[in-house]
Design an enzyme around this catalytic site. Structure first.
Site, PDB file in Angstrom:
ATOM      1  N   GLY A   1       0.891  -1.143   0.045  1.00 27.35           N
ATOM      2  CA  GLY A   1      -0.007   0.055  -0.002  1.00 27.35           C
ATOM      3  C   GLY A   1       0.988   1.237  -0.267  1.00 27.35           C
ATOM      4  O   GLY A   1       2.152   1.141   0.098  1.00 27.35           O
TER       5      GLY A   1
ATOM      6  N   ILE B   1       1.118   3.517   2.128  1.00 26.13           N
ATOM      7  CA  ILE B   1       2.108   3.824   3.581  1.00 26.13           C
ATOM      8  C   ILE B   1       3.247   2.838   3.467  1.00 26.13           C
ATOM      9  O   ILE B   1       4.375   3.281   3.794  1.00 26.13           O
ATOM     10  CB  ILE B   1       1.149   3.729   4.840  1.00 26.13           C
TER      11      ILE B   1
ATOM     12  N   ASN C   1      -6.800   1.644  10.044  1.00 22.29           N
ATOM     13  CA  ASN C   1      -8.040   2.266  11.047  1.00 22.29           C
ATOM     14  C   ASN C   1      -9.015   1.171  10.808  1.00 22.29           C
ATOM     15  O   ASN C   1      -9.110   0.335   9.978  1.00 22.29           O
ATOM     16  CB  ASN C   1      -8.435   3.656  10.222  1.00 22.29           C
TER      17      ASN C   1
ATOM     18  N   ASP D   1      -1.218  12.483  14.747  1.00 21.07           N
ATOM     19  CA  ASP D   1      -2.058  13.514  15.247  1.00 21.07           C
ATOM     20  C   ASP D   1      -1.181  14.559  16.288  1.00 21.07           C
ATOM     21  O   ASP D   1      -1.355  15.694  15.923  1.00 21.07           O
ATOM     22  CB  ASP D   1      -3.260  12.951  16.006  1.00 21.07           C
TER      23      ASP D   1
ATOM     24  N   HIS E   1      -8.157   7.679  17.685  1.00 19.66           N
ATOM     25  CA  HIS E   1      -7.627   8.191  16.405  1.00 19.66           C
ATOM     26  C   HIS E   1      -8.628   8.335  15.598  1.00 19.66           C
ATOM     27  O   HIS E   1      -8.773   7.495  14.841  1.00 19.66           O
ATOM     28  CB  HIS E   1      -6.301   7.178  15.803  1.00 19.66           C
TER      29      HIS E   1
HETATM   30  P1  NAI Z   1      -3.531   1.323   1.114  1.00 23.08           P
HETATM   31  O1  NAI Z   1      -5.034   0.957   0.708  1.00 23.08           O
HETATM   32  O2  NAI Z   1      -2.787   2.141  -0.030  1.00 23.08           O
HETATM   33  O3  NAI Z   1      -2.812  -0.074   1.429  1.00 23.08           O
HETATM   34  C1  NAI Z   1      -3.223  -0.893   2.190  1.00 23.08           C
HETATM   35  C2  NAI Z   1      -2.643  -2.082   1.785  1.00 23.08           C
HETATM   36  O4  NAI Z   1      -2.959  -3.207   2.842  1.00 23.08           O
HETATM   37  C3  NAI Z   1      -3.071  -2.772   0.614  1.00 23.08           C
HETATM   38  O5  NAI Z   1      -1.832  -3.079  -0.034  1.00 23.08           O
HETATM   39  C4  NAI Z   1      -3.985  -4.020   0.679  1.00 23.08           C
HETATM   40  O6  NAI Z   1      -3.652  -5.074  -0.226  1.00 23.08           O
HETATM   41  C5  NAI Z   1      -3.162  -4.499   2.204  1.00 23.08           C
HETATM   42  N1  NAI Z   1      -3.985  -5.299   2.987  1.00 23.08           N
HETATM   43  C6  NAI Z   1      -5.295  -5.165   3.088  1.00 23.08           C
HETATM   44  N2  NAI Z   1      -5.659  -6.319   3.813  1.00 23.08           N
HETATM   45  C7  NAI Z   1      -4.814  -7.020   4.292  1.00 23.08           C
HETATM   46  C8  NAI Z   1      -4.422  -8.243   5.232  1.00 23.08           C
HETATM   47  N3  NAI Z   1      -5.418  -8.749   5.770  1.00 23.08           N
HETATM   48  N4  NAI Z   1      -3.104  -8.292   5.589  1.00 23.08           N
HETATM   49  C9  NAI Z   1      -2.252  -7.766   4.948  1.00 23.08           C
HETATM   50  N5  NAI Z   1      -2.412  -6.646   4.020  1.00 23.08           N
HETATM   51  C10 NAI Z   1      -3.695  -6.451   3.687  1.00 23.08           C
HETATM   52  O7  NAI Z   1      -3.892   2.179   2.102  1.00 23.08           O
HETATM   53  P2  NAI Z   1      -2.606   3.139   3.014  1.00 23.08           P
HETATM   54  O8  NAI Z   1      -2.731   4.420   2.453  1.00 23.08           O
HETATM   55  O9  NAI Z   1      -1.378   2.498   2.931  1.00 23.08           O
HETATM   56  O10 NAI Z   1      -3.241   3.204   4.494  1.00 23.08           O
HETATM   57  C11 NAI Z   1      -3.371   1.977   5.223  1.00 23.08           C
HETATM   58  C12 NAI Z   1      -4.075   2.045   6.670  1.00 23.08           C
HETATM   59  O11 NAI Z   1      -3.641   3.288   7.322  1.00 23.08           O
HETATM   60  C13 NAI Z   1      -5.440   2.520   6.373  1.00 23.08           C
HETATM   61  O12 NAI Z   1      -6.447   1.667   7.163  1.00 23.08           O
HETATM   62  C14 NAI Z   1      -5.628   4.047   6.834  1.00 23.08           C
HETATM   63  O13 NAI Z   1      -6.995   4.473   7.263  1.00 23.08           O
HETATM   64  C15 NAI Z   1      -4.615   3.839   7.937  1.00 23.08           C
HETATM   65  N6  NAI Z   1      -3.901   5.261   8.230  1.00 23.08           N
HETATM   66  C16 NAI Z   1      -3.692   5.345   9.772  1.00 23.08           C
HETATM   67  C17 NAI Z   1      -3.109   6.564  10.023  1.00 23.08           C
HETATM   68  C18 NAI Z   1      -3.054   6.963  11.669  1.00 23.08           C
HETATM   69  O14 NAI Z   1      -2.660   8.082  11.759  1.00 23.08           O
HETATM   70  N7  NAI Z   1      -3.236   5.749  12.419  1.00 23.08           N
HETATM   71  C19 NAI Z   1      -2.859   7.814   9.054  1.00 23.08           C
HETATM   72  C20 NAI Z   1      -3.021   7.467   7.796  1.00 23.08           C
HETATM   73  C21 NAI Z   1      -3.429   6.508   7.156  1.00 23.08           C
END
Ligand code: NAI
Length: 327
Positions: A14, A16, A131, A159, A187
């Site tokens: 993903g 991140i 999240n 945050d 969060h």
């Molecule tokens: P993204 O959609 O680009 O990447 C997520 C990745 O996780 C995808 O490659 C997907 O195939 C993979 N994935 C899904 N289910 C999975 C599983 N069961 N096992 C392993 N991999 C799996 O999303 P991004 O932008 O990387 O964000 C990831 C998460 O981080 C989201 O839930 C987002 O809301 C959260 N987030 C949290 C923040 C915080 O401050 N706590 C800040 C920004 C994002």
């Protein structure tokens, strides 16, 4: 050089993950003296893209990077993990109810908690980024009974960093001049960024800003920053989220600087009226590889009301996942 550390990253393909892996492999998370073994966990559809990222990691020729393993099997992905960064999660799609979101994420974090329990290293430290991070961390923790509960944490460092930056800009100082800021609670949009113990270059922040700025600008700007980034960038925060994850783990493992604190969502021991067992954000320090809640801060009415509201949301989420049989 120290012994190598095994770091598992879920959601490695993903956005991140793409911002995070290079920083871990370069030594920015665990220190320039600590070799790293990466384990990338993805769903089957994500494995090929993760392999592409691994090719780029190879091409960086990072001296500290000893190995990269890619898998879609949690029992393989968490094998021997000392640090587990749970980034992959099920995002909320249009029209999705909270119950559906929690259920979908339960389907991810329950088996991951079980796998961590079964195969991770004895000293495993878990940071949940995906999240709803606090409740996902709670679900994983509840399915890892052999791992000490305090090893499951959720990320509110982004945050915290956002709040630092907003306050530095408002007061015309650098972020390094600011101490004593806290993110409390969940969060989510209910999080409470608290400046009442903060100082800027030694001066109390409450002498520099007024309550109207806090309520109408600062608190909503920090809480809604994620949405503002999506609006501007057309994609959610990625590099800043990865940076915050690096900060969280580095401070947890290597310790926070003397005399300062940060924010992290950790399991409550009942401090500040937060029900025991909730994974809620607190002012924290770290030493010897363990977080500790900063004690004895006075909490006025303004803060009490906001902390209670965010903690109430966490309690509701816990009740909801209980009802769904996820914990
Ligand atoms: P993204 O959609 O680009 O990447 C997520 C990745 O996780 C995808 O490659 C997907 O195939 C993979 N994935 C899904 N289910 C999975 C599983 N069961 N096992 C392993 N991999 C799996 O999303 P991004 O932008 O990387 O964000 C990831 C998460 O981080 C989201 O839930 C987002 O809301 C959260 N987030 C949290 C923040 C915080 O401050 N706590 C800040 C920004 C994002």
């Amino acid at each position: 050089q120290k012994a190598p550390v095994t770091v598992t990253v879920t959601g490695a393909a993903g956005q991140i993950g793409y911002a995070l892996l290079f920083r871990i492999a370069s030594g920015q998370m665990l220190g320039a003296d600590t070799p790293v073994r990466l384990r990338l966990l993805e769903i089957p559809q994500g494995v090929k893209a993760a392999e592409g990222t691994a090719m780029e990691l190879d091409d960086c020729a990072f001296p500290l990077l000893q190995s990269i393993d890619i898998t879609d099997d949690a029992r393989v992905g968490f094998e021997g993990a000392n640090v587990a960064l749970l980034v992959g999660a099920r995002p909320r799609s249009a029209g999705m109810e909270r119950g559906d979101l929690l259920e979908a994420n339960g389907g991810i974090f329950k088996p991951q908690g079980e796998a961590i329990n079964a195969v991770a290293a004895d000293d495993v430290r878990v940071l949940v980024v995906g999240n709803p991070a606090n409740t996902n961390a709670l679900i994983a923790q509840q399915h890892a009974p052999d791992v000490p509960a305090e090893r499951f944490t959720a990320m509110t460092r982004l945050d915290h960093n956002r709040a630092l930056s907003q306050l530095a800009q408002k007061t015309g100082t650098g972020v390094s001049e600011i101490q004593g800021l806290t993110i409390w609670g969940n969060h989510s949009a209910t999080q409470y960024p608290d400046v009442f113990h903060a100082t800027v270059a030694g001066k109390p922040v409450t002498d520099l800003v007024d309550e109207a700025w806090l309520t109408s600008t600062f608190i909503p700007t920090v809480a809604k920053r994620g949405a503002a980034i999506i609006e501007a960038r057309g994609a959610s925060s990625a590099a800043s989220a990865a940076n915050a994850a690096v900060d969280h783990v580095r401070d947890w493992v290597l310790g926070t600087p003397e005399g300062s604190w940060t924010s992290a969502a950790i399991v409550s021991d009942g401090s500040y009226g937060v029900p025991e067992g909730l994974i809620s954000s607190f002012p924290v320090t770290s030493a010897g590889g363990a977080w500790e809640i900063v004690q004895g801060l006075e909490v006025g009415d303004f803060s009490r009301e906001r902390i209670d509201a965010s903690v109430a949301e966490l309690s509701e989420e816990r009740d909801a996942v209980r009802e769904l049989g996820l914990i």
